[in-house]
Structure formats: C-alpha cells, structure tokens
Design a protein around this motif. Sequence first.
Motif, PDB file in Angstrom:
ATOM      1  N   VAL A  58      32.817  -0.075  -0.945  1.00  0.00           N
ATOM      2  CA  VAL A  58      31.946   0.171   0.350  1.00  0.00           C
ATOM      3  C   VAL A  58      31.990  -1.501   0.773  1.00  0.00           C
ATOM      4  O   VAL A  58      31.603  -2.575   1.232  1.00  0.00           O
ATOM      5  CB  VAL A  58      30.700   0.150  -0.363  1.00  0.00           C
ATOM      6  CG1 VAL A  58      29.966   1.036   1.427  1.00  0.00           C
ATOM      7  CG2 VAL A  58      30.808   1.685  -0.700  1.00  0.00           C
ATOM      8  N   ILE A  59      31.808  -1.166   2.166  1.00  0.00           N
ATOM      9  CA  ILE A  59      32.562  -2.860   3.693  1.00  0.00           C
ATOM     10  C   ILE A  59      31.993  -1.579   4.941  1.00  0.00           C
ATOM     11  O   ILE A  59      31.423  -0.494   5.037  1.00  0.00           O
ATOM     12  CB  ILE A  59      33.478  -3.351   4.269  1.00  0.00           C
ATOM     13  CG1 ILE A  59      35.014  -1.740   4.637  1.00  0.00           C
ATOM     14  CG2 ILE A  59      34.615  -3.557   2.511  1.00  0.00           C
ATOM     15  CD1 ILE A  59      35.554  -2.226   5.086  1.00  0.00           C
ATOM     16  N   SER A  98      29.642  -6.011  -0.482  1.00  0.00           N
ATOM     17  CA  SER A  98      29.367  -4.426  -0.917  1.00  0.00           C
ATOM     18  C   SER A  98      27.452  -4.336  -1.450  1.00  0.00           C
ATOM     19  O   SER A  98      27.574  -3.564  -2.187  1.00  0.00           O
ATOM     20  CB  SER A  98      30.056  -3.805  -1.955  1.00  0.00           C
ATOM     21  OG  SER A  98      31.047  -3.960  -1.228  1.00  0.00           O
ATOM     22  N   CYS A  99      26.326  -5.993  -0.595  1.00  0.00           N
ATOM     23  CA  CYS A  99      25.309  -4.944  -0.891  1.00  0.00           C
ATOM     24  C   CYS A  99      24.202  -3.693   0.010  1.00  0.00           C
ATOM     25  O   CYS A  99      23.820  -3.495  -0.324  1.00  0.00           O
ATOM     26  CB  CYS A  99      24.242  -6.603  -0.871  1.00  0.00           C
ATOM     27  SG  CYS A  99      23.966  -7.044   1.178  1.00  0.00           S
ATOM     28  N   GLY A 100      25.458  -3.599   0.763  1.00  0.00           N
ATOM     29  CA  GLY A 100      25.091  -2.505   1.785  1.00  0.00           C
ATOM     30  C   GLY A 100      23.627  -3.018   2.587  1.00  0.00           C
ATOM     31  O   GLY A 100      23.119  -2.197   3.372  1.00  0.00           O
ATOM     32  N   GLY A 114      32.588   2.058   4.916  1.00  0.00           N
ATOM     33  CA  GLY A 114      34.240   2.118   4.989  1.00  0.00           C
ATOM     34  C   GLY A 114      34.431   2.149   3.610  1.00  0.00           C
ATOM     35  O   GLY A 114      33.333   1.374   2.722  1.00  0.00           O
ATOM     36  N   LYS A 115      35.341   1.782   3.698  1.00  0.00           N
ATOM     37  CA  LYS A 115      35.998   1.033   1.996  1.00  0.00           C
ATOM     38  C   LYS A 115      37.135   0.043   2.601  1.00  0.00           C
ATOM     39  O   LYS A 115      37.772  -0.117   3.253  1.00  0.00           O
ATOM     40  CB  LYS A 115      37.256   2.570   2.056  1.00  0.00           C
ATOM     41  CG  LYS A 115      36.070   3.709   0.855  1.00  0.00           C
ATOM     42  CD  LYS A 115      37.186   4.293   0.420  1.00  0.00           C
ATOM     43  CE  LYS A 115      36.516   5.677  -0.438  1.00  0.00           C
ATOM     44  NZ  LYS A 115      37.269   7.018  -0.708  1.00  0.00           N
ATOM     45  N   ARG A 116      37.250  -0.917   1.007  1.00  0.00           N
ATOM     46  CA  ARG A 116      38.528  -1.982   1.055  1.00  0.00           C
ATOM     47  C   ARG A 116      38.719  -1.463   0.109  1.00  0.00           C
ATOM     48  O   ARG A 116      37.984  -1.245  -1.080  1.00  0.00           O
ATOM     49  CB  ARG A 116      37.636  -3.216   1.119  1.00  0.00           C
ATOM     50  CG  ARG A 116      38.576  -4.453   1.082  1.00  0.00           C
ATOM     51  CD  ARG A 116      38.046  -5.769   1.477  1.00  0.00           C
ATOM     52  NE  ARG A 116      37.412  -6.354  -0.235  1.00  0.00           N
ATOM     53  CZ  ARG A 116      36.387  -6.748  -0.577  1.00  0.00           C
ATOM     54  NH1 ARG A 116      35.715  -6.625   0.703  1.00  0.00           N
ATOM     55  NH2 ARG A 116      36.076  -8.045  -1.212  1.00  0.00           N
ATOM     56  N   PRO A 144      35.225  -8.450  -9.575  1.00  0.00           N
ATOM     57  CA  PRO A 144      34.336  -7.484 -10.853  1.00  0.00           C
ATOM     58  C   PRO A 144      33.540  -6.549 -10.470  1.00  0.00           C
ATOM     59  O   PRO A 144      33.910  -5.422 -11.492  1.00  0.00           O
ATOM     60  CB  PRO A 144      32.517  -9.064 -10.496  1.00  0.00           C
ATOM     61  CG  PRO A 144      33.150  -9.833 -10.258  1.00  0.00           C
ATOM     62  CD  PRO A 144      34.222  -9.748  -9.162  1.00  0.00           C
ATOM     63  N   PRO A 145      34.229  -6.065  -9.429  1.00  0.00           N
ATOM     64  CA  PRO A 145      32.775  -4.320  -9.788  1.00  0.00           C
ATOM     65  C   PRO A 145      34.813  -3.509 -10.757  1.00  0.00           C
ATOM     66  O   PRO A 145      34.730  -2.507 -11.294  1.00  0.00           O
ATOM     67  CB  PRO A 145      33.717  -4.333  -8.209  1.00  0.00           C
ATOM     68  CG  PRO A 145      33.076  -5.639  -7.148  1.00  0.00           C
ATOM     69  CD  PRO A 145      33.714  -6.349  -8.279  1.00  0.00           C
TER      70      PRO A 145
END
Lengths: 284, 119
Positions: A58-59, A98-100, A114-116, A144-145
């Motif tokens: 997530v971005i 992506s911590c939000g 959004g997505k990367r 890592p993800p």
Amino acid sequence: MIISIASGKGGTGKTTVATNLALSLGKGTRLLDCDVEEPNAHLFLHPEITETEEVSTVIPIIDDALCTGCKKCAEICRFRALTVVGKKVLVFPELCHSCGGCMEVCPEGAVTEGKRQLGVMESGHCGELGFSQGRLRVGEAMSPPLIKKVQKNRNDASTIIIDAPPGTSCPVIAAMKGSDFVLMVTEPTPFGLHDLKLAVEAVKILGIPSGLIINRADIGDDRVVAYAKEEGLPILMEIPFDRKIAEAYSCGIPIVEAMPEWKNKFRSLYGRIEKLVPSGGQPQ
Amino acid sequence: MLVAVTAKGTNLAAEVDPRFGRAPYILIVDTETMDFESLDNSENVNAFKGAGIQAATMVADKGAEVLLTGYCGPNAFKTVQAAGMKVVSDVAGTVEQAVKKFLAGNVTYSDNANTEGHW
C-alpha cells in the motif's frame, strides 16, 4: 516443523542445503525460496509452477482537491516518502514502508490507498515436493512484505524448508521469524566465520534454536569449529569440497540426485534437528 | 533574489559541497546584499534515505528561487522543480564565487537530475 536455512555470508551453500534437504524429505515437505532478490532453488528443482500471484504494497495517493497542504502526512512519515512544497504534497512511492500513518493523520481524508507492485509469488511442485518462491520486481528495494507472503504459503505440508537470503538485515529476519529451527550454513574461512557470528547473534535475539553445517569443510582453517564449540552451536553436517558435488552443482543437479547416498545423510540431519527442537516443531 | 548554495562551511568563503542532500550546510544567500543564512543540514547528512527530498523542501520553504550545487539526484530534482525553483549543477569553487558567477549570468539551468538516486 519449520526450518530456515540461513548463513550470514552469501555463497556458502544455503540453497544447496535447502534443496537437498527438501528433496530428501520429499512428500509432505514444502520448500519456500524466500531469497526473493535472487531466488535460485528453482534452478535445481525445476518445479512446475501452477499459480502466480502479484504481490503489492500500500502506498498513499493524494487527492489534490481535498488536500490543504497542512503537512501532517509529511511530518508523520519516518521514511520521508512524502513532502510538501508550497501547498502541494509530493509522494515518493519507492520510499514508502506502508505504515498507513499518512492516511491516519490526514484531517481532510485526502490520502487514500494506492498500490506499488513488489513482485510475484509463484507456487507449484517438484514431484511430491511442494514449492513456492517470491520474485522481487527489478528496481524494488523492499522485500520483507513479499517474503512474509511467501512464508504463509504452507498449504498442508508438515515440514517447511525456508531458503533465506544472506546477510543479517530485515529480509533475513523476515525469512527466519516464526521458524522452529535455523540451520546455518558456513564455510571455514575468515569471511565465513565473520558473517556467521553476525547471523548467530541475530538468531539469538529471535530466540530460535540453531545448528551449523560446514560446507567445503576441508578448506580454510579450524576457527569455525572452535567458534561453534565456544558458542555451543552443534555441528550437524559437514559437506566436503568435492569435485563431484561442484560439477553436479554447476549443471543444476542436486547432490542427492548425483550421489544418492547423500539422501540418508540429509534425512539423518533432519532427525538430529528434530531432537534439538523442544516441542518437535509446530504442527502445520 | 534568494539562492541556495550547498556548502562545506558556514560562510561565503566556504567551498561549495558537490552533494545536495548530504551537504553539511546549505547557505541561503540574498544576491542583492550578499547577506546569508547558514542552514545546518546535519539531520539530512545522516538520513537513511530521502536526504535530497528533505533538503529540497527546506530550501524551498526558505524561499530560495535557485539552487547552486554539484549534483542533484532525481527525487531532489523533482522536489525543487515542484517548488518552482531552478537548479544550476556542476557548481564548484567558494560559495561567494558561485553566487558571483551566477549573477554574471554565466550559468546554465539543468533540466534534469545529473546523478542517479542512491540507496
């Protein structure tokens, strides 16, 4: 039972050990290649890939119409993936972890998901052996993800062998976390020893029992053996610096195929590991 | 007009630091009076990533219209551009010399980053 194969130094034989151990155990075993920056277990296993899944993270996406330029999103970002110049927010997706946080603090609801793309996860099998690997997108820095995603791909296997990346940084920790046992592969050289020490310290922090395999055991010196003794690190196997092994390796042939007598050695290695894991490992 | 110059020291006699994001100091110089403010960039010098972005935001917030530096990477360039600043790269010598050269009109503005981003 989940066993991670790690090393510290690269090129010590992690993949050799992971693939041969997995092949020796066969049915009910799954090999997860978590060295997503350069997965190479497939070169020896030639798996049939039956599933491919895109993995993304997530971005933030900024809605300029709602954004007031208050800078709250940029202030909370520890990785400087957002900055505000004038009244405009600039996003640097490759820096985002992506911590939000930015979405949480925006008072205007101007930050949305959004997505990367991080890479792909591929799953299949190699005979009776289950297989999954991650392949990081070229140019992507955050693995890592993707590694965590590959790790979850356990299906119904009772034994999981994880081929971890080299080093001691975040990708390695992500690959080893949750394992019942870490099998360290090293070579008896000063570099091998130096990086082994770092890996051993990292595994200690994670509190996972570990043991050692010395590859190319008849080169170098005896300092690795002395260190293992000092640390109470059991030496579970020694692989000689053997031309036959090297030749098979260079042709992408696993040791257990070129020299079937090694199958039993890897099976008894597994038996020794089972005895070192207090509960006998987590049931899958 | 205010120009930002990356510097190895805190005054006009300091040498221009070729790095933008990780220069120890950035001087904001008023080209009419040669008055200047020295910005301590040490926080960005040690940043893991995103030093150029932060340095660019800092000089833009100070109201600089032009950046004089050695190398400007892609993220920093994108940021200064978004702020409406112009960049002159490959600058060397002292800060004072760089500003004088700029005032003499003896410069070319960059239309691109002139170095790769680094990790």
